[in-house]
Structures are given as C-alpha cells and as structure tokens.
Design a protein around this motif. Sequence first.
Motif, PDB file in Angstrom:
ATOM      1  N   ILE A   1       0.831  -1.201   0.000  1.00 17.11           N
ATOM      2  CA  ILE A   1       0.000   0.000   0.000  1.00 17.11           C
ATOM      3  C   ILE A   1       0.865   1.250   0.000  1.00 17.11           C
ATOM      4  O   ILE A   1       0.541   2.234  -0.641  1.00 17.11           O
ATOM      5  N   GLN A   2       1.959   1.205   0.735  1.00 15.27           N
ATOM      6  CA  GLN A   2       2.823   2.386   0.811  1.00 15.27           C
ATOM      7  C   GLN A   2       4.288   2.019   0.696  1.00 15.27           C
ATOM      8  O   GLN A   2       4.725   0.967   1.158  1.00 15.27           O
ATOM      9  N   MET A   3       5.011   2.934   0.063  1.00 17.93           N
ATOM     10  CA  MET A   3       6.441   2.751  -0.112  1.00 17.93           C
ATOM     11  C   MET A   3       7.098   4.116   0.033  1.00 17.93           C
ATOM     12  O   MET A   3       6.718   5.064  -0.656  1.00 17.93           O
ATOM     13  N   ASP A   4       8.039   4.210   0.949  1.00 17.91           N
ATOM     14  CA  ASP A   4       8.783   5.451   1.158  1.00 17.91           C
ATOM     15  C   ASP A   4      10.268   5.125   1.121  1.00 17.91           C
ATOM     16  O   ASP A   4      10.823   4.580   2.068  1.00 17.91           O
ATOM     17  N   LEU A   5      10.881   5.440   0.014  1.00 18.94           N
ATOM     18  CA  LEU A   5      12.313   5.238  -0.185  1.00 18.94           C
ATOM     19  C   LEU A   5      12.975   6.582  -0.472  1.00 18.94           C
ATOM     20  O   LEU A   5      13.926   6.680  -1.237  1.00 18.94           O
ATOM     21  N   SER A   6      12.446   7.622   0.153  1.00 23.23           N
ATOM     22  CA  SER A   6      12.943   8.972  -0.095  1.00 23.23           C
ATOM     23  C   SER A   6      14.291   9.196   0.580  1.00 23.23           C
ATOM     24  O   SER A   6      14.650   8.520   1.526  1.00 23.23           O
ATOM     25  N   ALA A   7      15.051  10.189   0.069  1.00 25.18           N
ATOM     26  CA  ALA A   7      16.376  10.568   0.576  1.00 25.18           C
ATOM     27  C   ALA A   7      17.264   9.311   0.616  1.00 25.18           C
ATOM     28  O   ALA A   7      17.971   9.138   1.613  1.00 25.18           O
ATOM     29  N   ASN A   8      17.278   8.495  -0.362  1.00 27.89           N
ATOM     30  CA  ASN A   8      17.980   7.207  -0.334  1.00 27.89           C
ATOM     31  C   ASN A   8      19.099   7.091  -1.316  1.00 27.89           C
ATOM     32  O   ASN A   8      19.868   6.143  -1.267  1.00 27.89           O
ATOM     33  N   ASN A   9      19.359   8.181  -2.380  1.00 26.31           N
ATOM     34  CA  ASN A   9      20.401   8.210  -3.402  1.00 26.31           C
ATOM     35  C   ASN A   9      20.177   7.120  -4.445  1.00 26.31           C
ATOM     36  O   ASN A   9      21.121   6.582  -5.001  1.00 26.31           O
ATOM     37  N   LEU A  10      18.920   6.790  -4.711  1.00 29.69           N
ATOM     38  CA  LEU A  10      18.572   5.800  -5.733  1.00 29.69           C
ATOM     39  C   LEU A  10      18.764   6.403  -7.109  1.00 29.69           C
ATOM     40  O   LEU A  10      18.602   7.610  -7.301  1.00 29.69           O
TER      41      LEU A  10
ATOM     42  N   LEU B   1       3.428   6.746  -2.392  1.00 31.66           N
ATOM     43  CA  LEU B   1       4.748   6.497  -2.947  1.00 31.66           C
ATOM     44  C   LEU B   1       5.598   7.751  -2.759  1.00 31.66           C
ATOM     45  O   LEU B   1       5.275   8.810  -3.283  1.00 31.66           O
ATOM     46  N   HIS B   2       6.658   7.618  -1.964  1.00 29.52           N
ATOM     47  CA  HIS B   2       7.583   8.728  -1.729  1.00 29.52           C
ATOM     48  C   HIS B   2       8.966   8.316  -2.214  1.00 29.52           C
ATOM     49  O   HIS B   2       9.569   7.394  -1.676  1.00 29.52           O
ATOM     50  N   LEU B   3       9.429   9.009  -3.244  1.00 27.34           N
ATOM     51  CA  LEU B   3      10.744   8.737  -3.832  1.00 27.34           C
ATOM     52  C   LEU B   3      11.566  10.015  -3.991  1.00 27.34           C
ATOM     53  O   LEU B   3      12.569  10.015  -4.697  1.00 27.34           O
ATOM     54  N   GLN B   4      11.158  11.095  -3.327  1.00 27.04           N
ATOM     55  CA  GLN B   4      11.856  12.363  -3.489  1.00 27.04           C
ATOM     56  C   GLN B   4      13.282  12.290  -2.956  1.00 27.04           C
ATOM     57  O   GLN B   4      13.635  11.406  -2.200  1.00 27.04           O
ATOM     58  N   ASP B   5      14.092  13.240  -3.389  1.00 21.75           N
ATOM     59  CA  ASP B   5      15.496  13.346  -3.014  1.00 21.75           C
ATOM     60  C   ASP B   5      16.305  12.122  -3.432  1.00 21.75           C
ATOM     61  O   ASP B   5      17.110  11.592  -2.659  1.00 21.75           O
TER      62      ASP B   5
ATOM     63  N   GLY C   1      13.551   8.920 -16.109  1.00 23.57           N
ATOM     64  CA  GLY C   1      12.494   8.289 -16.891  1.00 23.57           C
ATOM     65  C   GLY C   1      11.152   8.966 -16.730  1.00 23.57           C
ATOM     66  O   GLY C   1      11.022  10.011 -16.110  1.00 23.57           O
ATOM     67  N   LEU C   2      10.159   8.332 -17.320  1.00 20.68           N
ATOM     68  CA  LEU C   2       8.806   8.880 -17.330  1.00 20.68           C
ATOM     69  C   LEU C   2       7.972   8.335 -16.178  1.00 20.68           C
ATOM     70  O   LEU C   2       8.204   7.219 -15.700  1.00 20.68           O
ATOM     71  N   LEU C   3       6.996   9.123 -15.776  1.00 20.78           N
ATOM     72  CA  LEU C   3       6.102   8.702 -14.697  1.00 20.78           C
ATOM     73  C   LEU C   3       4.906   7.917 -15.210  1.00 20.78           C
ATOM     74  O   LEU C   3       4.023   7.564 -14.434  1.00 20.78           O
ATOM     75  N   ASP C   4       4.882   7.622 -16.498  1.00 21.53           N
ATOM     76  CA  ASP C   4       3.713   6.955 -17.072  1.00 21.53           C
ATOM     77  C   ASP C   4       3.434   5.579 -16.459  1.00 21.53           C
ATOM     78  O   ASP C   4       2.311   5.093 -16.493  1.00 21.53           O
ATOM     79  N   VAL C   5       4.433   4.951 -15.852  1.00 26.46           N
ATOM     80  CA  VAL C   5       4.208   3.647 -15.212  1.00 26.46           C
ATOM     81  C   VAL C   5       3.311   3.780 -13.986  1.00 26.46           C
ATOM     82  O   VAL C   5       2.742   2.797 -13.521  1.00 26.46           O
ATOM     83  N   LEU C   6       3.142   5.019 -13.508  1.00 25.49           N
ATOM     84  CA  LEU C   6       2.327   5.257 -12.322  1.00 25.49           C
ATOM     85  C   LEU C   6       0.915   5.718 -12.655  1.00 25.49           C
ATOM     86  O   LEU C   6       0.074   5.837 -11.746  1.00 25.49           O
ATOM     87  N   GLN C   7       0.627   5.967 -13.902  1.00 26.27           N
ATOM     88  CA  GLN C   7      -0.621   6.636 -14.279  1.00 26.27           C
ATOM     89  C   GLN C   7      -1.898   5.905 -13.904  1.00 26.27           C
ATOM     90  O   GLN C   7      -2.907   6.533 -13.632  1.00 26.27           O
ATOM     91  N   ASP C   8      -1.887   4.592 -13.834  1.00 24.82           N
ATOM     92  CA  ASP C   8      -3.111   3.859 -13.513  1.00 24.82           C
ATOM     93  C   ASP C   8      -3.176   3.382 -12.063  1.00 24.82           C
ATOM     94  O   ASP C   8      -4.085   2.632 -11.702  1.00 24.82           O
ATOM     95  N   LEU C   9      -2.220   3.803 -11.255  1.00 19.29           N
ATOM     96  CA  LEU C   9      -2.218   3.402  -9.852  1.00 19.29           C
ATOM     97  C   LEU C   9      -3.130   4.314  -9.037  1.00 19.29           C
ATOM     98  O   LEU C   9      -3.281   5.489  -9.355  1.00 19.29           O
ATOM     99  N   PRO C  10      -3.714   3.805  -7.960  1.00 20.66           N
ATOM    100  CA  PRO C  10      -4.624   4.614  -7.131  1.00 20.66           C
ATOM    101  C   PRO C  10      -3.872   5.487  -6.135  1.00 20.66           C
ATOM    102  O   PRO C  10      -4.213   5.542  -4.953  1.00 20.66           O
ATOM    103  N   LEU C  11      -2.833   6.195  -6.589  1.00 22.27           N
ATOM    104  CA  LEU C  11      -2.002   6.982  -5.697  1.00 22.27           C
ATOM    105  C   LEU C  11      -2.756   8.163  -5.104  1.00 22.27           C
ATOM    106  O   LEU C  11      -3.425   8.920  -5.817  1.00 22.27           O
ATOM    107  N   ILE C  12      -2.618   8.301  -3.794  1.00 21.51           N
ATOM    108  CA  ILE C  12      -3.175   9.439  -3.074  1.00 21.51           C
ATOM    109  C   ILE C  12      -2.050  10.422  -2.769  1.00 21.51           C
ATOM    110  O   ILE C  12      -2.244  11.622  -2.808  1.00 21.51           O
ATOM    111  N   ALA C  13      -0.873   9.890  -2.469  1.00 18.10           N
ATOM    112  CA  ALA C  13       0.290  10.712  -2.171  1.00 18.10           C
ATOM    113  C   ALA C  13       1.460  10.274  -3.035  1.00 18.10           C
ATOM    114  O   ALA C  13       1.828   9.111  -3.048  1.00 18.10           O
ATOM    115  N   LEU C  14       2.026  11.236  -3.756  1.00 23.37           N
ATOM    116  CA  LEU C  14       3.194  10.977  -4.603  1.00 23.37           C
ATOM    117  C   LEU C  14       4.209  12.057  -4.355  1.00 23.37           C
ATOM    118  O   LEU C  14       3.940  13.222  -4.506  1.00 23.37           O
TER     119      LEU C  14
END
Length: 147
Positions: free
Chosen positions: A99-108, A125-129, A134-147
């Motif tokens: 349901i949730q993934m937070d890998l932010s500030a991780n140097n990915l 989904l938190h991937l900032q920092d 690439g493109l965000l199109d892989v996320l377009q059909d997901l029920p994301l509330i927070a990105l």
Amino acid sequence: MEYSRWKIYMLVVVGLMSIFSAEICFADTDHRDILAINSLYAALGYPPLPGWLVSGGDPCAEGWQGVQCVNSNITGIILNGANLGGELGENLGAFVSIIQMDLSANNLSGPLPSSMANLPSLTTLHLQDNHLTGLLDVLQDLPLIAL
C-alpha cells in the motif's frame, strides 16, 4: 474397551488439528512478497538494514527494518533517510498487497521500473530526493493518493 480406543483416537485427532491450525494462524510471509523484497534488496545493493536477508527469511514475522505487514502480506516499506543506493529493480510489481512505499532521501538512481504498474494497491509512494530518471507513465493507472 472399544470406547477407550475411540476416545484415544479422538484425542489424537483433536491434538493434531490443534497443532496444524496453530501453524495456519501464524502464517509466514507470502512467498511472492519474499521474492519481491529479496529482489529489491539485491537491486539496492544489499544495504545494511537490520533483519534483511539476501535470500528467503520471513520479513513479517522477523520484523525487518521498515517493513510493515498485515497478516502474511507486506503492506509497506518505509526506509526514508536510510541512505539507500542502487536501483528499484524490475520485480517491484511482484508485491502482493503493498500500500505504501517510502524510499525517499535514499540516493537511488535509474528509471522507475515498468513493473510498478502492477501494484494495484499502492496509494502512497515517496521517492523524493533521489536521482531517478524516466517517465512517470508507469504510475498513471495506480490509485495513488500521495506521490
């Protein structure tokens, strides 16, 4: 004499049922989630995360750092600020109920894997920092509330 044999038989059956039902109540992590998290760990370059294993293991029962579970399913991976490197890997879509993934500030680095489109329960989904491309199109059909 017949009654006591029947009674012993029933005690044995009830005992065995108790043992097997207890095992069902404390189910291991879904094997698909174990494969997905082992693959993610490899793609991240095996960072020093307490409890995490290169192969196998039971993330839900063993309390791996940042892994949240409901029953036998991994529902969250929260590793913000864990100084992660590497990539996200192509097997993220193998998680069953995340349901949730937070890998932010991780140097990915690297692109968002196309398999992310196979996460129909992902709402956060938190991937900032990071240094993702690439493109965000892989996320377009997901029920994301927070990105």
